[in-house]
Design an enzyme around this catalytic site. Structure first.
Site, PDB file in Angstrom:
ATOM      1  N   THR A  25     128.046  10.506  15.397  1.00 38.95           N
ATOM      2  CA  THR A  25     127.175  10.001  16.457  1.00 38.95           C
ATOM      3  C   THR A  25     127.369  10.836  17.710  1.00 38.95           C
ATOM      4  O   THR A  25     128.495  11.049  18.150  1.00 38.95           O
ATOM      5  CB  THR A  25     127.531   8.515  16.737  1.00 38.95           C
ATOM      6  OG1 THR A  25     127.127   7.757  15.604  1.00 38.95           O
ATOM      7  CG2 THR A  25     126.830   7.992  17.978  1.00 38.95           C
ATOM      8  N   GLN A  97     122.522   9.061   7.417  1.00 40.40           N
ATOM      9  CA  GLN A  97     123.377   7.882   7.249  1.00 40.40           C
ATOM     10  C   GLN A  97     122.630   6.650   7.758  1.00 40.40           C
ATOM     11  O   GLN A  97     122.426   6.494   8.964  1.00 40.40           O
ATOM     12  CB  GLN A  97     124.689   8.061   8.021  1.00 40.40           C
ATOM     13  CG  GLN A  97     125.675   6.946   7.680  1.00 40.40           C
ATOM     14  CD  GLN A  97     126.939   6.973   8.516  1.00 40.40           C
ATOM     15  OE1 GLN A  97     126.883   7.095   9.724  1.00 40.40           O
ATOM     16  NE2 GLN A  97     128.086   6.856   7.860  1.00 40.40           N
ATOM     17  N   HIS A 178     125.721   3.363   5.253  1.00 46.11           N
ATOM     18  CA  HIS A 178     126.930   3.234   6.088  1.00 46.11           C
ATOM     19  C   HIS A 178     127.602   1.889   5.795  1.00 46.11           C
ATOM     20  O   HIS A 178     127.221   0.858   6.342  1.00 46.11           O
ATOM     21  CB  HIS A 178     126.548   3.340   7.564  1.00 46.11           C
ATOM     22  CG  HIS A 178     127.702   3.608   8.474  1.00 46.11           C
ATOM     23  ND1 HIS A 178     129.015   3.419   8.095  1.00 46.11           N
ATOM     24  CD2 HIS A 178     127.745   4.072   9.753  1.00 46.11           C
ATOM     25  CE1 HIS A 178     129.813   3.750   9.115  1.00 46.11           C
ATOM     26  NE2 HIS A 178     129.064   4.152  10.123  1.00 46.11           N
ATOM     27  N   ASN A 181     133.677   1.528   8.694  1.00 45.33           N
ATOM     28  CA  ASN A 181     134.001   1.502  10.142  1.00 45.33           C
ATOM     29  C   ASN A 181     133.651   0.222  10.892  1.00 45.33           C
ATOM     30  O   ASN A 181     133.354   0.257  12.083  1.00 45.33           O
ATOM     31  CB  ASN A 181     133.348   2.710  10.841  1.00 45.33           C
ATOM     32  CG  ASN A 181     133.958   4.022  10.366  1.00 45.33           C
ATOM     33  OD1 ASN A 181     135.033   4.013   9.764  1.00 45.33           O
ATOM     34  ND2 ASN A 181     133.297   5.133  10.630  1.00 45.33           N
ATOM     35  N   TYR A 183     131.098  -1.848  10.682  1.00 51.36           N
ATOM     36  CA  TYR A 183     129.700  -2.197  10.944  1.00 51.36           C
ATOM     37  C   TYR A 183     129.234  -3.253   9.936  1.00 51.36           C
ATOM     38  O   TYR A 183     130.043  -3.786   9.176  1.00 51.36           O
ATOM     39  CB  TYR A 183     128.837  -0.927  10.958  1.00 51.36           C
ATOM     40  CG  TYR A 183     129.259  -0.016  12.093  1.00 51.36           C
ATOM     41  CD1 TYR A 183     129.072  -0.405  13.421  1.00 51.36           C
ATOM     42  CD2 TYR A 183     129.902   1.194  11.850  1.00 51.36           C
ATOM     43  CE1 TYR A 183     129.499   0.407  14.473  1.00 51.36           C
ATOM     44  CE2 TYR A 183     130.343   2.004  12.897  1.00 51.36           C
ATOM     45  CZ  TYR A 183     130.132   1.597  14.208  1.00 51.36           C
ATOM     46  OH  TYR A 183     130.574   2.381  15.245  1.00 51.36           O
ATOM     47  N   ARG A 230     129.239   5.232   2.176  1.00 51.87           N
ATOM     48  CA  ARG A 230     130.509   5.496   2.858  1.00 51.87           C
ATOM     49  C   ARG A 230     131.281   4.189   3.004  1.00 51.87           C
ATOM     50  O   ARG A 230     130.735   3.183   3.462  1.00 51.87           O
ATOM     51  CB  ARG A 230     130.243   6.097   4.244  1.00 51.87           C
ATOM     52  CG  ARG A 230     131.514   6.647   4.868  1.00 51.87           C
ATOM     53  CD  ARG A 230     131.248   7.418   6.144  1.00 51.87           C
ATOM     54  NE  ARG A 230     132.171   8.537   6.231  1.00 51.87           N
ATOM     55  CZ  ARG A 230     132.662   9.030   7.370  1.00 51.87           C
ATOM     56  NH1 ARG A 230     132.295   8.513   8.524  1.00 51.87           N
ATOM     57  NH2 ARG A 230     133.503  10.041   7.368  1.00 51.87           N
ATOM     58  N   ASN A 238     136.571  -0.897  15.222  1.00 55.45           N
ATOM     59  CA  ASN A 238     135.657  -1.956  15.646  1.00 55.45           C
ATOM     60  C   ASN A 238     136.174  -3.352  15.304  1.00 55.45           C
ATOM     61  O   ASN A 238     135.405  -4.253  14.961  1.00 55.45           O
ATOM     62  CB  ASN A 238     134.258  -1.719  15.058  1.00 55.45           C
ATOM     63  CG  ASN A 238     133.612  -0.497  15.675  1.00 55.45           C
ATOM     64  OD1 ASN A 238     133.627  -0.333  16.892  1.00 55.45           O
ATOM     65  ND2 ASN A 238     133.070   0.378  14.845  1.00 55.45           N
ATOM     66  N   GLY A 328     134.715  16.063  10.229  1.00 61.65           N
ATOM     67  CA  GLY A 328     134.015  15.587  11.405  1.00 61.65           C
ATOM     68  C   GLY A 328     134.220  16.519  12.580  1.00 61.65           C
ATOM     69  O   GLY A 328     133.393  17.390  12.867  1.00 61.65           O
TER      70      GLY A 328
HETATM   71  C1  LIG Z   1     132.123  11.887  17.962  1.00 64.84           C
HETATM   72  C2  LIG Z   1     132.279  11.142  16.664  1.00 64.84           C
HETATM   73  C3  LIG Z   1     131.218  10.392  16.184  1.00 64.84           C
HETATM   74  C4  LIG Z   1     131.318   9.730  14.949  1.00 64.84           C
HETATM   75  N1  LIG Z   1     130.225   9.060  14.453  1.00 64.84           N
HETATM   76  C5  LIG Z   1     130.255   8.526  13.212  1.00 64.84           C
HETATM   77  C6  LIG Z   1     129.083   7.956  12.617  1.00 64.84           C
HETATM   78  O1  LIG Z   1     127.973   7.955  13.176  1.00 64.84           O
HETATM   79  N2  LIG Z   1     129.209   7.416  11.375  1.00 64.84           N
HETATM   80  C7  LIG Z   1     130.410   7.402  10.699  1.00 64.84           C
HETATM   81  O2  LIG Z   1     130.481   6.902   9.576  1.00 64.84           O
HETATM   82  N3  LIG Z   1     131.518   7.968  11.229  1.00 64.84           N
HETATM   83  C8  LIG Z   1     131.468   8.542  12.442  1.00 64.84           C
HETATM   84  N4  LIG Z   1     132.584   9.167  12.955  1.00 64.84           N
HETATM   85  C9  LIG Z   1     133.775   9.334  12.102  1.00 64.84           C
HETATM   86  C10 LIG Z   1     133.740  10.710  11.412  1.00 64.84           C
HETATM   87  O3  LIG Z   1     132.671  10.787  10.474  1.00 64.84           O
HETATM   88  C11 LIG Z   1     135.046  10.995  10.654  1.00 64.84           C
HETATM   89  O4  LIG Z   1     135.282   9.950   9.750  1.00 64.84           O
HETATM   90  C12 LIG Z   1     136.246  11.139  11.587  1.00 64.84           C
HETATM   91  O5  LIG Z   1     135.968  12.034  12.649  1.00 64.84           O
HETATM   92  C13 LIG Z   1     137.476  11.645  10.817  1.00 64.84           C
HETATM   93  O6  LIG Z   1     137.213  12.913  10.238  1.00 64.84           O
HETATM   94  P1  LIG Z   1     137.804  14.266  10.876  1.00 64.84           P
HETATM   95  O7  LIG Z   1     139.302  14.080  10.955  1.00 64.84           O
HETATM   96  O8  LIG Z   1     137.398  15.361   9.945  1.00 64.84           O
HETATM   97  O9  LIG Z   1     137.207  14.404  12.260  1.00 64.84           O
HETATM   98  C14 LIG Z   1     132.526   9.796  14.206  1.00 64.84           C
HETATM   99  C15 LIG Z   1     133.598  10.534  14.723  1.00 64.84           C
HETATM  100  C16 LIG Z   1     133.491  11.199  15.923  1.00 64.84           C
HETATM  101  C17 LIG Z   1     134.654  12.026  16.429  1.00 64.84           C
END
Ligand SMILES: Cc1cc2nc3c(=O)[nH]c(=O)nc-3n(C[C@H](O)[C@H](O)[C@H](O)COP(=O)(O)O)c2cc1C
Length: 373
Positions: A25, A97, A178, A181, A183, A230, A238, A328
């Site tokens: 996001t 998603q 989705h 997390n 939701y 996911r 949350n 991410g």
């Molecule tokens: C800025 C940001 C926005 C995120 N938005 C979402 C999202 O929209 N949907 C989701 O399932 N996870 C979201 N996440 C979680 C990431 O998809 C991911 O699970 C998390 O960053 C861990 O992976 P990484 O260690 O590779 O960053 C977000 C994470 C970050 C940092």
């Protein structure tokens, strides 16, 4: 032995490599409509084996943060078409998603300023992101939710079905549901947020009813080979809690096993935090969950996420632990992450202050390798 850079397929979707862009996001789509800046951002990252877009609400009620792009306005479908065209022109694959935040919202984002909806009227106790009247962004407390009436639930399942159809109309290769997390889907699954006494609460089978209804509606609409999901069995994100996640997620995995999905995307540990974090009285066993899925006939890609780097991702794929790995923060900062991994090149650092909201800074201005040289 499979390698991180080898092609694979997730159901009907062909991936050029196993390096997947995780959903992120970024709050850069005012009025819920994707724009040219969003096109540039996704196009820059088209070398990923698969892009999973940021969470994309299927209705305004499913919206929990300001300036996230939706799938429920005709203008948004047109905006997304430009994104999917650009990614496809570069040879990439992209799914969106599909999202309903449930209780993780604010009255100012809801239709007619109403209360956010949830399985039970239990506040998330977390934060959401809104835009102040002067245009600046701010994190504020989530609003108290109201419990969904039993009669409202089929309508939300229908919203997911329509969202999946809209995604295909917008040119996506498929969708990721989705379910993670904290939701709405996760709220139904986990006992800390679901205290219903009807057929959507109580037993594991009842708490899993909503997610399986969503999966069935979406797969019937667009074909299971274009649908992933996911899940985050133990994340506390949350305000979500579950005292006994292992049997719950073994059951969900087993049920998904017979449904022909393209991929299962599992966040290991606390999203964005400790990979070893767990809820319940013993560490969560992800391989047990995967075995339950395979035993039930599941052939989809097993996609893992959370805190992976080049070496741990290579090891996960080469050992057969996972079929692909989602990144991410590394994809935020490195549009050409695949090339950098191939060359074992240094990585850009992500700037946290520009994660949510704003413009091109911290979004489309991270340099690619040739720009660095
Ligand atoms: C800025 C940001 C926005 C995120 N938005 C979402 C999202 O929209 N949907 C989701 O399932 N996870 C979201 N996440 C979680 C990431 O998809 C991911 O699970 C998390 O960053 C861990 O992976 P990484 O260690 O590779 O960053 C977000 C994470 C970050 C940092």
């Amino acid at each position: 032995m499979a390698k991180l850079f080898d092609p694979t397929s997730f159901g009907d979707i062909q991936l050029a490599n196993r390096i997947v862009m995780a959903p992120l996001t970024r709050n850069r789509s005012p009025r819920a409509v994707p724009n040219d800046l969003n096109v540039t951002y996704y196009e820059q990252r088209a070398a990923a084996g698969l892009i999973i877009t940021e969470g994309t609400p299927v209705t305004q009620q499913g919206q929990g943060y300001a300036d996230v792009p939706g799938l429920y306005l005709p203008q948004a479908i047109d905006g997304w078409k430009k994104v999917t065209d650009a990614v496809h022109r570069k040879g990439g694959k992209i799914v969106t998603q599909i999202w309903h935040v449930g209780r993780v919202s604010h009255t100012s984002l809801q239709p007619n300023g109403g209360a956010p909806v949830a399985p039970s009227a239990i506040p998330a106790g977390s934060k959401t992101y809104v835009i102040n009247p002067d245009g600046s962004g701010a994190f504020v407390d989530t609003s108290d939710p109201r419990a969904l009436e039993l009669s409202e639930i089929p309508g939300i399942v229908e919203d997911f079905r329509k969202g999946a159809r809209a995604a295909i109309d917008a040119g996506f290769d498929g969708v990721e549901i989705h379910g993670a997390n904290g939701y709405l889907i996760d709220q139904f699954l986990k006992s800390g947020a679901n205290q219903r006494t009807d057929e959507y609460g109580g037993s594991i089978e009842n708490r899993a009813r909503f997610v399986l209804e969503v999966v069935d509606a979406v797969t019937k609409e667009i074909g299971a080979g274009r649908v992933g999901i996911r899940l985050s069995p133990v994340t506390p994100g949350n305000g979500i809690t579950e005292t006994n996640p292992q049997p719950l997620f073994n059951y969900v995995a087993e049920q998904l096993g017979s449904r022909g999905l393209a991929f299962i995307h599992v966040i290991e540990g606390a999203t964005g935090g400790d990979r070893n974090f767990s809820q319940g009285d013993k560490p969560f066993d992800y391989q047990e969950m995967k075995a339950a899925y395979r035993k039930a006939g599941g052939t989809g890609g097993w996609l893992v996420n959370n805190g992976y780097d080049r070496e741990s991702a290579k090891a996960a794929v080469e050992s057969g632990y996972a079929d692909a790995v989602a990144f991410g923060k590394l994809f935020i900062a490195n549009p050409d992450l695949v090339q950098r991994f191939k060359d074992n090149a240094p990585l850009n650092e992500a700037d946290k202050s520009t994660f949510y909201g704003g413009g091109a800074k911290g979004y489309t201005d991270y340099p690619a390798l040739e720009a660095v040289a």
